[in-house]
Structure formats: C-alpha cells, structure tokens
Design an enzyme around this catalytic site. Structure first.
Site, PDB file in Angstrom:
ATOM      1  N   ASP A 192      10.906  11.481   0.196  1.00  6.96           N
ATOM      2  CA  ASP A 192      11.413  10.994  -1.097  1.00  6.96           C
ATOM      3  C   ASP A 192      10.809  11.775  -2.268  1.00  6.96           C
ATOM      4  O   ASP A 192       9.693  12.277  -2.184  1.00  6.96           O
ATOM      5  CB  ASP A 192      11.068   9.498  -1.232  1.00  6.96           C
ATOM      6  CG  ASP A 192      11.843   8.848  -2.365  1.00  6.96           C
ATOM      7  OD1 ASP A 192      12.881   9.385  -2.781  1.00  6.96           O
ATOM      8  OD2 ASP A 192      11.387   7.787  -2.847  1.00  6.96           O
TER       9      ASP A 192
ATOM     10  N   LEU B  74       8.027  19.109  20.702  1.00 10.63           N
ATOM     11  CA  LEU B  74       8.072  18.203  19.548  1.00 10.63           C
ATOM     12  C   LEU B  74       9.464  17.567  19.492  1.00 10.63           C
ATOM     13  O   LEU B  74      10.468  18.278  19.485  1.00 10.63           O
ATOM     14  CB  LEU B  74       7.818  18.985  18.243  1.00 10.63           C
ATOM     15  CG  LEU B  74       8.085  18.208  16.943  1.00 10.63           C
ATOM     16  CD1 LEU B  74       7.059  17.107  16.736  1.00 10.63           C
ATOM     17  CD2 LEU B  74       8.064  19.153  15.727  1.00 10.63           C
TER      18      LEU B  74
ATOM     19  N   HIS C 222      16.535  18.988  -3.779  1.00  7.28           N
ATOM     20  CA  HIS C 222      16.858  18.807  -2.359  1.00  7.28           C
ATOM     21  C   HIS C 222      16.593  20.103  -1.577  1.00  7.28           C
ATOM     22  O   HIS C 222      16.103  20.066  -0.459  1.00  7.28           O
ATOM     23  CB  HIS C 222      18.316  18.367  -2.202  1.00  7.28           C
ATOM     24  CG  HIS C 222      18.584  17.009  -2.790  1.00  7.28           C
ATOM     25  ND1 HIS C 222      17.739  15.937  -2.576  1.00  7.28           N
ATOM     26  CD2 HIS C 222      19.585  16.537  -3.583  1.00  7.28           C
ATOM     27  CE1 HIS C 222      18.212  14.873  -3.225  1.00  7.28           C
ATOM     28  NE2 HIS C 222      19.328  15.214  -3.841  1.00  7.28           N
TER      29      HIS C 222
HETATM   30  C1  IPE Z   1      14.789   6.796   1.002  1.00 11.50           C
HETATM   31  O1  IPE Z   1      14.752   7.282  -0.280  1.00 11.50           O
HETATM   32  C2  IPE Z   1      15.821   7.528   1.803  1.00 11.50           C
HETATM   33  C3  IPE Z   1      15.521   8.902   2.135  1.00 11.50           C
HETATM   34  C4  IPE Z   1      14.440   9.554   1.802  1.00 11.50           C
HETATM   35  C5  IPE Z   1      16.526   9.589   2.911  1.00 11.50           C
HETATM   36  P1  IPE Z   1      15.606   6.612  -1.454  1.00 11.50           P
HETATM   37  O2  IPE Z   1      15.334   7.389  -2.676  1.00 11.50           O
HETATM   38  O3  IPE Z   1      17.029   6.496  -1.043  1.00 11.50           O
HETATM   39  O4  IPE Z   1      14.984   5.155  -1.514  1.00 11.50           O
HETATM   40  P2  IPE Z   1      14.899   4.106  -2.688  1.00 11.50           P
HETATM   41  O5  IPE Z   1      16.269   4.017  -3.304  1.00 11.50           O
HETATM   42  O6  IPE Z   1      13.886   4.612  -3.662  1.00 11.50           O
HETATM   43  O7  IPE Z   1      14.455   2.856  -2.034  1.00 11.50           O
HETATM   44  C1  IPE Z   2      14.949  12.073  -1.388  1.00 13.02           C
HETATM   45  O1  IPE Z   2      14.810  12.357  -2.727  1.00 13.02           O
HETATM   46  C2  IPE Z   2      16.242  12.598  -0.806  1.00 13.02           C
HETATM   47  C3  IPE Z   2      17.159  11.533  -0.391  1.00 13.02           C
HETATM   48  C4  IPE Z   2      17.010  10.271  -0.626  1.00 13.02           C
HETATM   49  C5  IPE Z   2      18.321  11.947   0.324  1.00 13.02           C
HETATM   50  P1  IPE Z   2      15.544  11.525  -3.868  1.00 13.02           P
HETATM   51  O2  IPE Z   2      16.854  12.187  -4.145  1.00 13.02           O
HETATM   52  O3  IPE Z   2      15.618  10.089  -3.553  1.00 13.02           O
HETATM   53  O4  IPE Z   2      14.543  11.772  -5.067  1.00 13.02           O
HETATM   54  P2  IPE Z   2      14.132  10.745  -6.209  1.00 13.02           P
HETATM   55  O5  IPE Z   2      13.674   9.493  -5.558  1.00 13.02           O
HETATM   56  O6  IPE Z   2      15.355  10.549  -7.049  1.00 13.02           O
HETATM   57  O7  IPE Z   2      13.041  11.438  -6.942  1.00 13.02           O
HETATM   58 MG    MG Z   3      14.380   8.517  -3.923  1.00 12.03          MG
END
Ligand code: IPE
Ligand code: IPE
Ligand code: MG
Length: 253
Positions: A29, A140, A46
C-alpha cells in the site's frame, strides 16, 4: 553526537541467527501517496511499486523465505476509476511477462490467489500461463493476490463445502478448521507468520482474514515504493524478538 545516536540498521546477518518466518504476507500500500508527494500521476506510484516488489522478491529468495503473499488488487479496488484499474492490470501483466523467465530460473512458483474469472481475459491469460510454467517450482511460492478478498474467499469456501456435503463427498461431522483451510486459495500452505503493511494504515483491508488469525503484524510509515530489503530485515528482526503465545503462556514461565 547526533551522528552516533542514529539507530543502527538491521542487516541480513542480524536476522540469520534465529528462525525466519516461513510465510510473509505484504499489503503493498501507498503507491498513490508516493506519487502525490512527488507531484506525479498515481500510475507512476504503481510503477515504482512494481520495482519495490522486484527487489523484495529477490531478497526473499536470497534469505530463503518459503512463502510470500503480496496483495496486488483487492475485490474493493474495483471502486477506483477505470483508468487506474487498467493501469494496475497492465503493470501486473508486464511484471509477470518481463520477469517470468528470471523468476522461473530462480525456482519461484507463481500462484495467483483471488478470482481470476472477473479479470480482463488478456490479464488472466498471462497469469494462468505463468502459473503453469512455474507449477513445479518450490524454492519460493509467490502468492499474488489479484481480485482477492478475504470475505469472498471464505464465502466461496462455504459454498464449496455445502456443495460437497450435499453431494455426499463430505460429512458435516468431518468439518473442522483444517478442512476449512483446505477450501481456501492457500490450501496446503502454512498461515503467514508475519503480515507487513507499509504506509501506516492500521487495518487488514480484507487480506487473508482466515489465515492471519495468529500472524504477527508489522506496520511501517514507509510507503510501498520506498520499501527495501532493509525494511524487510527490520520487520523480520522485530518478529524474531516477539513472544508468540497463541493463547497459551510464555514458555519460560
Ligand atoms: C489494500 O490497499 C489493497 C492492496 C494493497 C491491493 P487499499 O489502498 O485498497 O486499502 P484501503 O482502502 O486503504 O483499506
Ligand atoms: C496500493 O497503493 C496499490 C493498490 C491498492 C492496488 P494505493 O494505490 O492504495 O496507494 P495509496 O493508498 O492511495 O497511497
Ligand atoms: Mg491504499
């Protein structure tokens, strides 16, 4: 004196003294925030997140972690703008296609967890091909959670169990926690010992709900694109110095 007050960072050597976690789960995240901090589009975050993933997979191989589960796309991430969803899918395919030979040579088994049937066919095609190619590898096991939700996983398990009971393949009295585990995507794998969440959120966001019942949680403010082996070592070191009681008492008591 400031020079000497800095906490020395944990190195690979520091974590090799005690047993390593067998299974590590990571909620990748913070990509969006990483990009925002730099005035870049979310897609750049990303892409940087994929680079971090590559480094962490290499590190997991180097230190002999057996199972690594990474949360790449949740069942809730469909709420995002279509453009972002497309970018995420493309990046996941790009990672798998570009890295496949290298991962295969290094003995990585790619195992997707989540419902692939709802992904664009061109995405699932590459993932299924990668799974087939690496099926026999066992250095792994890399669980890539794509269109994964813990509640959806448990709901599907309940449906499959009910189906098998109604078909006479399973008796109600036979259902126990081990049987339920066998109906999950992670069947025959140990539960994660350690769950890591970068970016500071204090929640599970529907990741591996059943499996993390007794996992040790490690949360850092470091954003996923900035996450490096040194952070993984820190998490493992912390894990190794915790007291896992599983509801019992300290062994030294
Ligand atoms: C969790 O992150 C999902 C992934 C990393 C794939 P999110 O950004 O979607 O989670 P929330 O919305 O903060 O809970
Ligand atoms: C994680 O990063 C990627 C996915 C959830 C797919 P985010 O896109 O949720 O990044 P933040 O939380 O907005 O910083
Ligand atoms: Mg996120």
């Amino acid at each position: 004196m400031a020079l000497f007050s800095k906490k020395p960072s944990i190195t690979e050597k520091d974590i090799m003294i005690k047993p390593l976690p067998q299974h590590i789960a990571i909620i990748m995240d913070g990509n969006g925030r990483w990009a925002q901090k730099r005035g870049l589009p979310r897609a750049a975050g990303h892409r940087a997140g994929i680079e971090a993933l590559k480094k962490i997979v290499e590190c997991a191989l180097d230190i002999n972690i057996k199972y690594l589960s990474v949360y790449a796309f949740s069942t809730e991430n469909w709420k995002r703008p279509k453009e972002e969803i497309n970018i995420l899918m493309d990046l996941i395919v790009e990672y798998i296609v570009k890295e496949l030979n290298k991962l295969h040579e290094k003995g990585v088994k790619i195992n997707s967890i989540g419902d692939l049937s709802q992904l664009p066919p061109e995405t699932s095609k590459y993932i299924i091909a990668a799974q087939e190619k690496t099926y026999r590898n066992n250095k792994l096991i890399l669980n890539v959670a794509l269109n994964y939700g813990g509640r959806a996983e448990i709901t599907n398990a309940v449906k499959d169990i009910a189906k098998h009971v109604s078909e006479g393949k399973l008796k109600i009295e036979e259902i126990n926690e081990d049987i339920v585990s066998q109906y999950l995507y992670t069947k025959s794998q140990p539960d994660p010992d350690l769950m890591i969440r970068p970016s500071g959120e204090m929640r599970l966001s529907n990741f591996l709900l059943w499996q993390v019942a007794y996992s040790e949680l490690w949360i850092t403010n470091v954003l996923w694109p900035d996450f490096r082996p040194q952070h993984l070592f820190e998490a493992i070191y912390d894990f190794q110095n915790r007291n896992r009681r599983f509801g019992g008492l300290d062994t030294k008591d």
